[in-house]
Design a protein around this motif. Structure first.
Motif, PDB file in Angstrom:
ATOM      1  N   HIS A 111       1.274   9.976   1.202  1.00  0.00           N
ATOM      2  CA  HIS A 111       1.070   9.415  -0.134  1.00  0.00           C
ATOM      3  C   HIS A 111       0.715  10.524  -1.129  1.00  0.00           C
ATOM      4  N   ALA A 120      -6.512   0.563  -2.289  1.00  0.00           N
ATOM      5  CA  ALA A 120      -6.244   0.893  -0.886  1.00  0.00           C
ATOM      6  C   ALA A 120      -7.332   0.330   0.019  1.00  0.00           C
ATOM      7  N   PRO A 121      -6.967  -0.017   1.257  1.00  0.00           N
ATOM      8  CA  PRO A 121      -7.968  -0.462   2.217  1.00  0.00           C
ATOM      9  C   PRO A 121      -8.910   0.680   2.607  1.00  0.00           C
ATOM     10  N   PRO A 122     -10.137   0.377   2.937  1.00  0.00           N
ATOM     11  CA  PRO A 122     -10.700  -0.959   3.177  1.00  0.00           C
ATOM     12  C   PRO A 122     -11.391  -1.541   1.956  1.00  0.00           C
ATOM     13  N   PHE A 162       0.795  -1.237   0.000  1.00  0.00           N
ATOM     14  CA  PHE A 162       0.000   0.000   0.000  1.00  0.00           C
ATOM     15  C   PHE A 162       0.827   1.287   0.000  1.00  0.00           C
ATOM     16  N   PHE A 198      -8.503   7.744   0.025  1.00  0.00           N
ATOM     17  CA  PHE A 198      -7.839   6.622   0.689  1.00  0.00           C
ATOM     18  C   PHE A 198      -6.368   6.905   0.989  1.00  0.00           C
ATOM     19  N   LEU A 199      -5.838   7.992   0.451  1.00  0.00           N
ATOM     20  CA  LEU A 199      -4.404   8.248   0.545  1.00  0.00           C
ATOM     21  C   LEU A 199      -4.072   9.161   1.725  1.00  0.00           C
ATOM     22  N   PRO A 200      -3.170   8.729   2.599  1.00  0.00           N
ATOM     23  CA  PRO A 200      -2.672   9.627   3.644  1.00  0.00           C
ATOM     24  C   PRO A 200      -1.948  10.807   2.995  1.00  0.00           C
TER      25      PRO A 200
END
Lengths: 324, 324, 324, 324
Positions: B74, B300-302, B36, B69-71
């Motif tokens: 990222h 990406a999770p979830p 990830f 979904f990206l921090p």
């Protein structure tokens, strides 16, 4: 990590262990300066006011804390300020509100490092989610964070509901320590409480976020309440909780009705002027300023500030409630 | 900051200046490694593939980029990788997707520093917003950021709509450079386009996010398209756009219908297994892997990963479209 | 039962039979007297006006006919008046709008006895329905009524969508003769049209209810349109349709844009005063009165009547469109 | 018209008149024969069963009566059968559920002629309604019908809510005799109850439709309950109500929890097979057949019938509750 002391009487859970988190746990407002920085002094006074009011814990960075409006740097100031200031007097839960798993994990790791008593996470939002994905989300957070995880059921913000079977499965698997239920649906809440008790999951804390039916929720078996209005009147909610735990239900009803009338501060502004969130959070902060707890009634952008007549509505409601 | 070259013919706006942003601007997927992280090599290849496909610009950190979904770390890698790699070949827009103003501003300042051709912001979400608050939000971002601001109308994610009168007011005031319309409501889109033209706001770019009606939208006067499916087949959308601009509408229709059949890859997974977002983004990435552009079809999770039969659905659809 | 003559050219369906219903089929308004009875004379004039305007069929008792507001006795007067007066000049479809199957069947049997060219039914509403129940509903109606059945996809009223796979299955099984698509989602409409053509179901009529994108819908392969605004300007929609069928797309676009500007009559009243339905139906009727077609602009209770300034908005818009 | 006897103690309303309608008022199921006619004998037995169970009134043609599924002729049979059979033993309310004012008035006039104790009307539906239109709607019905009018707040079916200020204004004006609240939002219900009491509108009956929180609602000051599940176990709801009125709240809680477990019959069928309405109404009827009250568990089309395993779920739940 601060231990949370059980404060419910054993009678509530005759056959099992008491849940870890009980009582009144207000979602602490985040006072801001006129240039939208965290007003650290006001925040400390607000925390003192809550603890002096008799609350059992604090929930920072929840919806009433304007978490959705705070940059990460503000969140860090809030966490640092509150955890240092509280210094273990009461347990502190930290909201880790963000869209999806990896973003939530960033917040969660910071919360755990800061030494919280638990973290609070919603279902994914912005993305169109799915029950299977919500479960992966909560399991992933729990796996990667050394802190009790509380699920936050808040359909008005995230546009999905948490499934009860999933909640109890996650409780049984040790993934979840509890739930904050802000669905506003007390029939559904009770269904969960009965199912929890029938399953013997007595350590799974269920707290209601519905400020107007706390007496009923406690009677149904809820373990506590996370009342936004508790910011303005923590003593009221502590009194209500104490009456309920003592079985003095008539007194609890009376206190709840008093708080219900106080809650009318949130209707300060007409729907044509601003959203209901702006009106409610603006009213909470205006009330705290009028009560002398915080310095500014500033809310974060893009919320519309209350104008003078609207603040006057708050003032008159407080006067009627005997709070100023 | 990269200048955006107008690529539409003057005929589209006989009486006024052409809009700054036109053509095919795909929302670039974010390739991930199995653990990830951003797969930088794959991302570069994907960017090359898009540019070779004839696109007119790139939109990074949009919904199809899994921005939700990206921090932040990222996001920074994506911005840095793409802007360096593109090096001004085409304009790059950057999504600054977050819940409210101050959080969006954090992303926006980073985007501006990186040197983008524009930033793209939605209405506030998670909070219950209000038209007056949406306007304050967009005005605040524009005031504090030195980059053209594009509004992103995406009710499926943010659960509110952008009001047309407000959009044109903000266009007239120089607050907004354009709009990405992902409402899926082409009648509404046309209403805006006619009102824009009647008001002489010819430099306000309107791009559609509806991948299946690009020919219609262009015929109605839209300036371009931001097609998620463009990740998989940029040549197709570039061809469609070229036909439309040349007035070869029959060819445009035919190309659009080909792309519509290709779009069926997004139905890879049944609704019982995962959300529509997971299925669509999983299918885009599976298709890019099958076409040899990216190394992993990881989402990406979830999000739930596609399984073998679901990837096979993607493969068969690509074969039918002559793409593998 | 009136036969419906195919009016599309063979080129639209090179390999198969043409659909039974094509062209412009306005949902005829129901003129009322000041005491809320059906204004039969005005209704006859309105029907004449439509036919003189060049429409290909009429749809009575649809949403624009205020079907939801008409008691059964009014519905009977409308059916009787229109079918006698039209006397086979054009096909007449009849809406059989009600909550569930047995109630719809009551309306449908009366419609069939009256001699209509088809009946038009929505998904169940008021009840929380389900895809399996929608399919049972449509199959039951078709089984028990000797008239072509058209499905009406109208999520804004019934709060569910018709599934495309189901529609095509019912088309293949001879259950459905066609569809009126009022989803406002032209990408979804096109997906259905392509799937229909790929399946060779060329006799299944697909009509759009989106008044502002008729040219696009026809270009995508739709067979016709059911435009509420056609009440006010049937000549406009007939012209638009004729241009489209002749392949004169530039003229079609221009006519559509003229009609789009005319459509602004529906914004006569502000949202604070009344619902969008009241404003739109009030505007259609005010326009018909101003054009001298009907005697009264009365809408059925509990709709709020337009006031003078609101009617003036309609008048000015008509003047700008050259219609009065 | 049947007089309604107040059954609450004076203590509930120390300063004013008691409301006209109180207690347990089940929404009576409509038993059907296998060919979907009203099963008159079963309906009479069901009415006897309810009255023997100790209910305070009956509500026919409500949502649990499948009113949305019954043609007018069926509705007439139900009204005639029940009113003759009850013969004044308890008050009978009649639902006049239809889309808008004139259609509702047709039902309401028939209900009044039949001699009911009150009529029950929702907000308009199918049409996109508006608060101003809802108020016109309710005022029009009251003006034209000689029977007490009860408003029915049922957002799950009509997709709008009744505004509290409007309700109290209509109560003060003598337009409304009461409210059935099926919002599921007990905080909102309580807000209304407190406002009602503060306004001295003590004759305005407020009944909850939330079957799982009846004890709480009564404690908050609600006057009674309209429980769908009361069809299956009227004795249970009568017992619960009696305990509450006697102030035996612990017994009330226990009875409510027993009924909550019984309520699980409604989850007989999985969401993949049918809608929640089909499952719940099918379960109520299956339970009534298993208890020997009605002859057939038939529900009206297009509802999906329960299959054997699903009926077995109902049977096992009844056995666990000691009801068969």
């Amino acid at each position: 990590m601060t231990a949370i002391t059980a404060t419910t009487t054993a009678t509530a859970f005759p056959g099992g262990a008491a849940p870890a988190l009980t009582g009144v746990v207000p979602p602490v407002c985040t006072p801001l300066t006129p240039d939208f920085e965290v007003d650290v002094d006001s925040l400390r006074r607000l925390v003192d006011f809550q603890i002096a009011g008799g609350v059992d814990g604090l929930f920072i960075l929840g919806s009433s804390s304007e978490v959705a409006f705070l940059p990460d740097s503000h969140r860090a100031v809030v966490v640092d300020t509150v955890l240092r200031h509280v210094a273990g007097q009461v347990p502190v839960l930290i909201g880790v509100i963000d869209m999806t798993t990896m973003r939530v994990l960033d917040h969660a790791r910071r919360a755990v490092r800061a030494g919280c008593a638990g973290i609070v996470a919603t279902a994914p939002f912005y993305t169109r989610t799915h029950p299977a994905e919500i479960e992966v989300h909560l399991r992933s957070i729990a796996e990667q964070c050394e802190a009790p995880l509380y699920a936050y059921d808040l359909p008005v913000s995230v546009h999905s509901n948490l499934d009860h079977d999933m909640l109890l499965r996650l409780a049984a698997d040790g993934v979840l320590a509890g739930l904050k239920d802000s669905t506003g649906d007390d029939g559904s809440l009770r269904d969960l409480l009965v199912a929890r008790n029938d399953a013997g999951l007595t350590t799974f804390s269920v707290l209601t976020g519905s400020e107007l039916t706390v007496d009923s929720a406690l009677r149904m078996g809820a373990d506590g309440v996370v009342p936004g209005l508790g910011n303005v009147d923590p003593h009221g909610y502590a009194t209500l909780y104490r009456h309920a735990r003592a079985g003095a239900w008539d007194l609890a009803v009376r206190e709840q009705e008093r708080l219900l009338r106080l809650m009318r501060i949130v209707r300060a502004a007409p729907p044509a002027r601003m959203g209901r969130g702006s009106s409610a959070l603006g009213a909470f902060k205006a009330a705290l300023q009028l009560r002398g707890i915080i310095d500014h009634a500033v809310t974060a952008p893009p919320q519309i500030p209350l104008n003078e007549p609207e603040i006057d509505h708050v003032r008159r409601t407080l006067i009627a409630a005997g709070l100023v």
